[in-house]
Design a protein around this motif. Structure first.
Motif, short mmCIF file in Angstrom:
data_model
loop_
_atom_site.label_atom_id
_atom_site.label_comp_id
_atom_site.label_asym_id
_atom_site.label_seq_id
_atom_site.Cartn_x
_atom_site.Cartn_y
_atom_site.Cartn_z
N ILE A 39 22.07 77.17 61.13
CA ILE A 39 22.94 76.12 61.66
C ILE A 39 22.19 75.30 62.72
O ILE A 39 22.28 74.06 62.74
N TYR A 40 21.44 75.98 63.58
CA TYR A 40 20.65 75.26 64.58
C TYR A 40 19.68 74.31 63.89
O TYR A 40 19.48 73.16 64.33
N ASP A 41 19.05 74.77 62.82
CA ASP A 41 18.12 73.92 62.07
C ASP A 41 18.82 72.68 61.52
O ASP A 41 18.29 71.57 61.59
N GLU A 42 20.01 72.89 60.93
CA GLU A 42 20.76 71.76 60.39
C GLU A 42 20.97 70.67 61.44
O GLU A 42 20.91 69.48 61.14
N LEU A 43 21.25 71.12 62.67
CA LEU A 43 21.67 70.18 63.71
C LEU A 43 20.50 69.58 64.50
O LEU A 43 20.71 68.60 65.21
N THR A 44 19.32 70.18 64.40
CA THR A 44 18.21 69.73 65.24
C THR A 44 17.03 69.18 64.48
O THR A 44 16.21 68.45 65.04
N GLN A 45 16.89 69.53 63.19
CA GLN A 45 15.73 69.05 62.44
C GLN A 45 15.93 67.62 61.99
O GLN A 45 17.01 67.26 61.56
N PRO A 46 14.87 66.78 62.05
CA PRO A 46 14.97 65.41 61.56
C PRO A 46 15.29 65.43 60.06
O PRO A 46 14.75 66.24 59.32
N ARG A 47 16.19 64.56 59.65
CA ARG A 47 16.53 64.50 58.25
C ARG A 47 15.60 63.50 57.53
O ARG A 47 15.30 62.44 58.05
N PRO A 48 15.13 63.86 56.32
CA PRO A 48 14.23 62.96 55.58
C PRO A 48 14.94 61.66 55.22
O PRO A 48 16.15 61.64 54.98
N LEU A 49 14.18 60.58 55.20
CA LEU A 49 14.73 59.29 54.81
C LEU A 49 15.05 59.30 53.33
O LEU A 49 14.33 59.88 52.52
N ALA A 50 16.14 58.63 52.96
CA ALA A 50 16.53 58.56 51.54
C ALA A 50 15.54 57.71 50.76
O ALA A 50 14.97 56.78 51.27
#
Length: 378
Positions: free
Chosen positions: A367-378
């Motif tokens: 859950i921490y990863d979901e909320l803190t990791q940069p999300r890849p550009l579409a």
């Protein structure tokens, strides 16, 4: 960072988390200690914000986490201290309603993700109950993720407006080893002698002496047990506001019940017991229920909250507030060794199905990863 990695990836700083604890709930305090230990072992920087007495009792600092004293209050000084402690956090994780509300105030105006775990249900009557509902709504609508330790807590969070509510994997923290080197039978005899159990049945209940624990119902049931031979002894370990009322009833009605105060040796008490009793009006993941099943002690519990899901068919369940049903269940078990053995065996199987401490840490880190990791550009 991967949930199972032991160190931050090359070139990245360790994840910085703050765990916020009110300090008033033993289950959440033990959970935070276990969580802090697991997170630190995986390379996460952990700060635990809790009252100093909570650190003395649970030794958060001993896990490798930093402890910051924050009183169990929502006054401006406490909120300011919490705001300072959270200044450089990548994520804040608060445990319990009051700690979560303080975290909401401390993070006001910041974009720091907030995770909230509800370990229990806040209880109040009258105007205070309305205030607690307002606090709940403010917290769940601010939090990025709300974790509930039972399905009904998750449902409550969703009804209150949570954007993302999930069932928490909460493992029972491991017990610290006993310093008593006596063999188990000798320890059991020693504890029973100390409690004055003699050769009769010993029934153990553990929890604060507060109204929601249902100890008034337990005393009602104890009246029926006076007719048994030998008479069972009920031992209640805990402290709270109802001690004078319970003491008066025990004395006036000459009940076979002892109040032994807050105890640090609950595993030893359970090892000496014939049955464990849980009589609360509501529970989530009751620590006593988990410890009883782990210890192979038959459990009689109220069919409330998260208890049925937690224990499955490994306990005798009775309606809350029904002294006659409670008394009858205990009498039946004391007269039925085969049923007690069935409960011991099913308890071991049920306990094996619960999340481990490692699984708890892995879920939280994902859950921490979901909320803190940069999300890849579409």
């Amino acid at each position: 960072m991967s949930p199972l990695s032991s160190n931050a990836p090359h070139g990245q700083s360790p994840l910085r988390t703050v765990q916020v604890l009110g300090g008033g709930h033993a289950g959440s305090s033990a959970h935070v200690r276990s969580l802090a230990e697991g997170l630190v072992a995986r390379g996460v920087r952990v700060t635990v914000c809790a009252p100093a007495e909570a650190d003395h009792a649970y030794d958060f600092s001993g896990t490798g986490a930093e402890h910051v004293h924050v009183p169990r209050s929502s006054d401006p000084v406490s909120v300011a201290a919490l705001r300072t402690a959270c200044a450089n956090a990548d994520l804040v994780h608060a445990h319990g309603l009051h700690a979560s509300f303080r975290a909401v105030l401390a993070l006001s105006g910041r974009r720091t993700p907030l995770v909230v775990t509800w370990h229990d249900r806040a209880r109040a009557e009258g105007p205070r109950a309305h205030l607690l509902r307002l606090l709940e709504r403010r917290v769940v609508r601010t939090a990025a993720v709300v974790l509930g330790t039972s399905s009904d807590l998750v449902d409550r969070a969703r009804r209150t407006g949570a954007r993302d509510a999930r069932l928490a994997a909460v493992g029972l923290p491991g017990q610290r080893p006993s310093v008593d080197h006596d063999d188990p039978d000798r320890r059991r005899a020693k504890v029973r002698a100390e409690l004055g159990a003699g050769s009769g049945p010993l029934l153990i209940a553990v929890g604060s002496l507060d109204r929601h624990r249902g100890y008034d119902v337990l005393l009602d049931a104890a009246r029926a047990w006076r007719e048994l031979d030998p008479v069972p002894l009920v031992v209640i370990a805990g402290e709270g506001t109802q001690r004078p009322y319970l003491t008066r009833r025990i004395e006036d009605e000459e009940l076979p019940v002892r109040l032994v105060g807050r105890r640090e040796d609950v595993p030893e008490l359970l090892a000496a017991a014939d049955l464990a009793l849980l009589t609360s009006s509501w529970e989530s993941r009751s620590v006593l229920a988990q410890e009883a099943l782990h210890a192979r002690v038959p459990l009689v519990a109220t069919r409330v909250g998260g208890i049925p899901d937690l224990v499955g068919d490994a306990a005798e369940l009775v309606p809350y507030g029904d002294a006659e049903a409670l008394a009858d269940a205990v009498v039946r078990l004391l007269a039925d060794p085969e049923r007690c053995q069935e409960l011991r065996e099913s308890g071991v199987r049920q306990a094996a199905s619960w999340p481990t401490e490692d699984e708890t840490v892995a879920q939280v880190l994902s859950i921490y990863d979901e909320l803190t990791q940069p999300r890849p550009l579409a």
